[in-house]
Design an enzyme around this catalytic site. Structure first.
Site, PDB file in Angstrom:
ATOM      1  N   ASN A  58     -23.015  60.010  28.871  1.00  0.00           N
ATOM      2  CA  ASN A  58     -21.724  60.188  27.894  1.00  0.00           C
ATOM      3  C   ASN A  58     -21.212  59.151  27.215  1.00  0.00           C
ATOM      4  OD1 ASN A  58     -20.458  58.672  29.807  1.00  0.00           O
ATOM      5  ND2 ASN A  58     -19.311  60.029  30.998  1.00  0.00           N
TER       6      ASN A  58
ATOM      7  N   GLN B 215      -5.774  56.078  38.588  1.00  0.00           N
ATOM      8  CA  GLN B 215      -6.156  57.534  38.053  1.00  0.00           C
ATOM      9  C   GLN B 215      -6.089  58.432  39.086  1.00  0.00           C
ATOM     10  OE1 GLN B 215      -8.616  56.737  33.920  1.00  0.00           O
ATOM     11  NE2 GLN B 215      -9.589  57.605  35.624  1.00  0.00           N
TER      12      GLN B 215
ATOM     13  N   ARG C 195     -12.233  50.642  30.499  1.00  0.00           N
ATOM     14  CA  ARG C 195     -11.388  50.492  31.503  1.00  0.00           C
ATOM     15  C   ARG C 195      -9.863  49.818  31.256  1.00  0.00           C
ATOM     16  NH1 ARG C 195     -14.300  53.893  32.692  1.00  0.00           N
ATOM     17  NH2 ARG C 195     -15.834  54.152  34.501  1.00  0.00           N
TER      18      ARG C 195
ATOM     19  N   HIS D 187      -8.138  60.680  31.234  1.00  0.00           N
ATOM     20  CA  HIS D 187      -9.677  60.243  31.087  1.00  0.00           C
ATOM     21  C   HIS D 187     -10.400  61.560  30.966  1.00  0.00           C
ATOM     22  CE1 HIS D 187     -12.417  57.112  33.096  1.00  0.00           C
ATOM     23  NE2 HIS D 187     -13.033  57.709  31.873  1.00  0.00           N
TER      24      HIS D 187
HETATM   25  P1  NDP Z   1     -23.749  49.372  28.477  1.00  0.00           P
HETATM   26  O1  NDP Z   1     -23.908  48.721  29.724  1.00  0.00           O
HETATM   27  O2  NDP Z   1     -24.556  49.951  27.665  1.00  0.00           O
HETATM   28  O3  NDP Z   1     -22.814  48.195  27.480  1.00  0.00           O
HETATM   29  C1  NDP Z   1     -22.009  47.227  28.070  1.00  0.00           C
HETATM   30  C2  NDP Z   1     -22.104  46.041  27.332  1.00  0.00           C
HETATM   31  O4  NDP Z   1     -20.893  45.224  27.858  1.00  0.00           O
HETATM   32  C3  NDP Z   1     -23.530  45.332  27.550  1.00  0.00           C
HETATM   33  O5  NDP Z   1     -23.849  45.017  26.339  1.00  0.00           O
HETATM   34  C4  NDP Z   1     -22.736  44.074  28.133  1.00  0.00           C
HETATM   35  O6  NDP Z   1     -23.561  42.923  27.890  1.00  0.00           O
HETATM   36  C5  NDP Z   1     -21.492  43.824  27.595  1.00  0.00           C
HETATM   37  N1  NDP Z   1     -20.476  43.009  28.357  1.00  0.00           N
HETATM   38  C6  NDP Z   1     -20.311  42.974  29.789  1.00  0.00           C
HETATM   39  N2  NDP Z   1     -19.710  41.763  30.046  1.00  0.00           N
HETATM   40  C7  NDP Z   1     -19.259  41.462  28.990  1.00  0.00           C
HETATM   41  C8  NDP Z   1     -18.269  40.280  28.694  1.00  0.00           C
HETATM   42  N3  NDP Z   1     -17.664  39.763  29.402  1.00  0.00           N
HETATM   43  N4  NDP Z   1     -18.139  40.133  27.245  1.00  0.00           N
HETATM   44  C9  NDP Z   1     -18.579  40.896  26.155  1.00  0.00           C
HETATM   45  N5  NDP Z   1     -19.554  41.946  26.484  1.00  0.00           N
HETATM   46  C10 NDP Z   1     -19.905  42.223  27.719  1.00  0.00           C
HETATM   47  O7  NDP Z   1     -22.473  50.473  29.073  1.00  0.00           O
HETATM   48  P2  NDP Z   1     -21.740  51.508  28.145  1.00  0.00           P
HETATM   49  O8  NDP Z   1     -21.676  51.226  26.617  1.00  0.00           O
HETATM   50  O9  NDP Z   1     -22.599  52.751  28.287  1.00  0.00           O
HETATM   51  O10 NDP Z   1     -20.429  51.620  28.856  1.00  0.00           O
HETATM   52  C11 NDP Z   1     -19.505  50.501  28.680  1.00  0.00           C
HETATM   53  C12 NDP Z   1     -18.150  50.848  29.665  1.00  0.00           C
HETATM   54  O11 NDP Z   1     -17.581  51.929  29.032  1.00  0.00           O
HETATM   55  C13 NDP Z   1     -18.602  51.403  31.012  1.00  0.00           C
HETATM   56  O12 NDP Z   1     -18.875  50.220  31.879  1.00  0.00           O
HETATM   57  C14 NDP Z   1     -17.484  52.168  31.455  1.00  0.00           C
HETATM   58  O13 NDP Z   1     -16.734  51.327  32.217  1.00  0.00           O
HETATM   59  C15 NDP Z   1     -16.791  52.719  30.165  1.00  0.00           C
HETATM   60  N6  NDP Z   1     -17.124  54.143  30.180  1.00  0.00           N
HETATM   61  C16 NDP Z   1     -15.994  54.844  30.061  1.00  0.00           C
HETATM   62  C17 NDP Z   1     -16.152  56.148  29.821  1.00  0.00           C
HETATM   63  C18 NDP Z   1     -14.948  57.175  29.610  1.00  0.00           C
HETATM   64  O14 NDP Z   1     -14.971  58.205  29.968  1.00  0.00           O
HETATM   65  N7  NDP Z   1     -13.834  56.582  28.957  1.00  0.00           N
HETATM   66  C19 NDP Z   1     -17.420  56.872  30.062  1.00  0.00           C
HETATM   67  C20 NDP Z   1     -18.565  55.808  30.090  1.00  0.00           C
HETATM   68  C21 NDP Z   1     -18.259  54.669  30.272  1.00  0.00           C
HETATM   69  P3  NDP Z   1     -25.027  42.616  28.264  1.00  0.00           P
HETATM   70  O15 NDP Z   1     -25.513  44.002  28.653  1.00  0.00           O
HETATM   71  O16 NDP Z   1     -25.465  42.127  26.896  1.00  0.00           O
HETATM   72  O17 NDP Z   1     -24.972  41.812  29.297  1.00  0.00           O
END
Ligand code: NDP
Length: 386
Positions: free
Chosen positions: A147, A314, A285, A333
Site C-alpha cells: 500500500n 487506534q 505513525r 487510518h
Molecule cells: P520504507 O521502509 O520503504 O521506508 C522507510 C524509510 O524510513 C527508509 O528509507 C528508512 O531509512 C527511513 N528511516 C528510518 N528511520 C529513519 C530516521 N530515524 N530518520 C530518517 N529516515 C529514517 O517504508 P515505507 O515507505 O513503505 O513506509 C514508511 C512507514 O509508513 C511505515 O513504516 C509505516 O509506519 C507507514 N505506513 C503507513 C501506512 C498508512 O496506512 N498510513 C501504510 C504503510 C506504511 P533506511 O532504510 O535508509 O535506513
C-alpha cells in the site's frame, strides 16, 4: 493444524457491501523498482471487494479450512475480556492490520504460548513488540510495498487539500454557502513551495516523484542517501537530519517507521523551528509527533495545517484533540486500505501463509523478524528497543 487468529476492522455500519462503485481494478504486477506484487498460488476473493473488514476475512477462510486449519476472525481486540485476548493463548498465527491494530505487547506474546508467526496485513509492524517477538522466536512479516503508493497518493491529496484550503471550502458548498472570501482567505498555490520528506523509502520517494511536476523545490532526510541519479532527476536537496531540514520547508511530510529514533521527533522543539504557517502531513505513525504539541502549533499559527490518518491509540477516542483542533485534514487510518491496496495485502497475506505452511522461506522483502533477530526488510528499516 494451525489456529489462525485474524483481527480486522468492523464491517460498514450499513452492512457488508452487496455491490461496488467500480467493476474492476487496474492490473498491477510489479511495484516501482521491480518487486512483483504478491504471487500466491491462488486467491479465493474478487479483487476490488471489501476484504479488510471482518466479513471480508482477507479472503482466507476457504484456503485455510480446506487445509484443515482453524480461522477465527474478530474486530474485538481491546481489554482482558476481548475475543482477541480469549483466543490468543492457543493461537499459532496472528494476523492484524495497522488500521485496526491488535497490539501484540510483550505480555500478550508471553501469554501466547503457541504463537509462531505474526503477519501484518499491510505495512508497519510497530503494533508488535519486536523485542518480545525476537525473544520468543516469533516470526514477524508484513506485505511490503502493498500500500505504499496508496499512502503516497493520500499524502499528495492531503498536501493539496491543506494548502488550497479544500476541506473548509467543500463544507461551504455542502452547507449552501457562497462566501468566496471565507474559502480563499487561507488558500495558496503549492507551486514554488519548499517541500520536504522525513524518510525517502518506498512512500517518501513516491511522494517526491508525484510532487516533482508541481514545480516545487524538494528536500529529504533519511538514514541512507538516495542514488545521485535520483537526486539529480528530481532536483532533491539532502539534509543530514530532520532538524536540519524542517526550517527550510513550507510543507513537511513524515514517511519514516515508528521506532526509538523517530518516536516523539516532532515535539515543541522541532515544531518551533518550522516556518510560521508550515504544513505538516503525517501518514506514518502518530507517535512520531507529540499529540499536544501539534494541537498547540495549530492554535498559535506555527502550523497552518496538519493532516494524516494515523492516531494513537487506534481507534482514537471520541475526545481525541486531533478531532477538534483547527485547520486539520485528519481521516481515520484509511490511506493504506483502499480497495486497491486490500487486494494486494490480502494476496500477500495468503502468499506468506502458503510459504509458511509449505515450509518455504517467506520472501526476504516481507520479513521483519525471523530466527530471533531483525531480518529481511526489517533489518534495514526497523530498530528494536525503547
Ligand atoms: P520504507 O521502509 O520503504 O521506508 C522507510 C524509510 O524510513 C527508509 O528509507 C528508512 O531509512 C527511513 N528511516 C528510518 N528511520 C529513519 C530516521 N530515524 N530518520 C530518517 N529516515 C529514517 O517504508 P515505507 O515507505 O513503505 O513506509 C514508511 C512507514 O509508513 C511505515 O513504516 C509505516 O509506519 C507507514 N505506513 C503507513 C501506512 C498508512 O496506512 N498510513 C501504510 C504503510 C506504511 P533506511 O532504510 O535508509 O535506513
Amino acid at each position: 493444524m494451525a489456529k489462525v487468529l485474524c483481527v480486522l476492522y468492523d464491517d460498514p455500519t450499513g452492512g457488508y457491501p452487496a455491490s461496488y462503485a467500480r467493476d474492476d481494478l487496474p492490473v498491477i504486477d510489479h511495484y516501482p523498482g521491480g518487486q512483483t506484487t504478491p504471487t500466491p498460488e491462488a486467491i479465493d476473493f474478487t479483487p476490488g471487494h471489501l476484504l479488510g473488514s471482518v466479513s471480508g476475512e482477507l479472503g482466507l477462510r476457504r484456503f485455510l479450512e480446506a487445509a484443515g486449519h482453524t480461522l477465527v476472525v474478530t474486530s474485538d481486540k481491546e481489554g482482558a475480556g476481548s475475543v482477541f485476548d480469549r483466543e490468543l493463548p492457543d493461537a499459532d498465527i496472528v494476523i492484524s492490520q495497522p488500521f485496526w491494530p491488535a497490539y501484540l505487547t510483550a505480555d500478550r506474546i508471553a501469554a501466547a504460548k503457541n504463537l509462531k508467526l505474526a503477519v501484518t496485513a499491510g505495512i508497519g509492524s510497530d503494533h508488535v513488540d519486536l523485542g518480545a517477538a525476537i525473544a520468543h522466536g516469533v516470526t514477524v512479516a508484513e506485505v511490503t510495498y502493498c500500500n505504499s503508493i496508496s499512502v503516497a497518493e493520500h499524502v499528495v491529496m492531503s498536501i493539496l487539500a491543506l494548502v488550497r484550503n479544500y476541506l473548509p471550502s467543500h463544507r461551504v458548498a455542502v452547507e449552501g454557502g457562497w462566501n468566496i472570501a471565507d474559502c480563499v482567505a487561507r488558500s495558496y498555490d503549492l507551486e514554488g513551495m519548499q517541500v520536504g520528506t522525513v524518510a525517502a523509502g518506498r512512500i517518501g520517494l513516491a511522494v517526491l516523484r508525484r510532487l516533482a511536476p508541481f514545480d516545487v523545490a524538494l528536500h529529504y532526510t533519511d538514514r541512507h542517501r538516495l542514488p545521485r541519479a535520483v537526486e539529480e532527476e528530481l532536483g532533491l536537496t539532502f539534509h543530514e537530519s530532520a532538524a536540519d531540514m524542517v526550517p527550510h520547508c513550507d510543507v513537511v511530510t513524515v514517511n519514516a517507521p515508528l521506532h526509538p529514533e523517530t518516536e516523539g521527533l516532532f515535539g515543541d522543539e522541532l515544531l518551533g523551528t518550522m516556518k510560521r504557517g508550515a504544513y505538516l502531513i503525517n501518514t506514518a505513525r502518530a507517535r512520531i509527533v507529540d499529540r499536544d504539541a501539534v494541537d498547540r502549533a495549530l492554535r498559535d499559527g506555527r502550523l497552518a495545517g496538519y493532516a494524516g490518518d494515523v492516531w494513537f491509540p487506534q481507534p482514537a477516542p471520541a475526545d481525541h484533540p486531533w478531532r477538534s483542533m483547527p485547520h486539520h485534514g485528519m481521516t481515520p487510518h484509511i490511506s493504506g486500505s483502499s480497495l486497491s491496496a486490500q487486494a494486494r495485502y490480502a494476496a500477500g497475506t495468503r502468499e506468506i501463509l502458503e510459504s509458511w505452511f509449505a515450509g518455504r522461506p517467506i520472501r526476504e522483502e516481507y520479513l521483519i523478524v525471523d530466527g530471533g533477530a531483525l531480518a529481511g526488510a526489517g533489518a534495514h528499516s526497523y530498530s528494536v528497543g525503547g
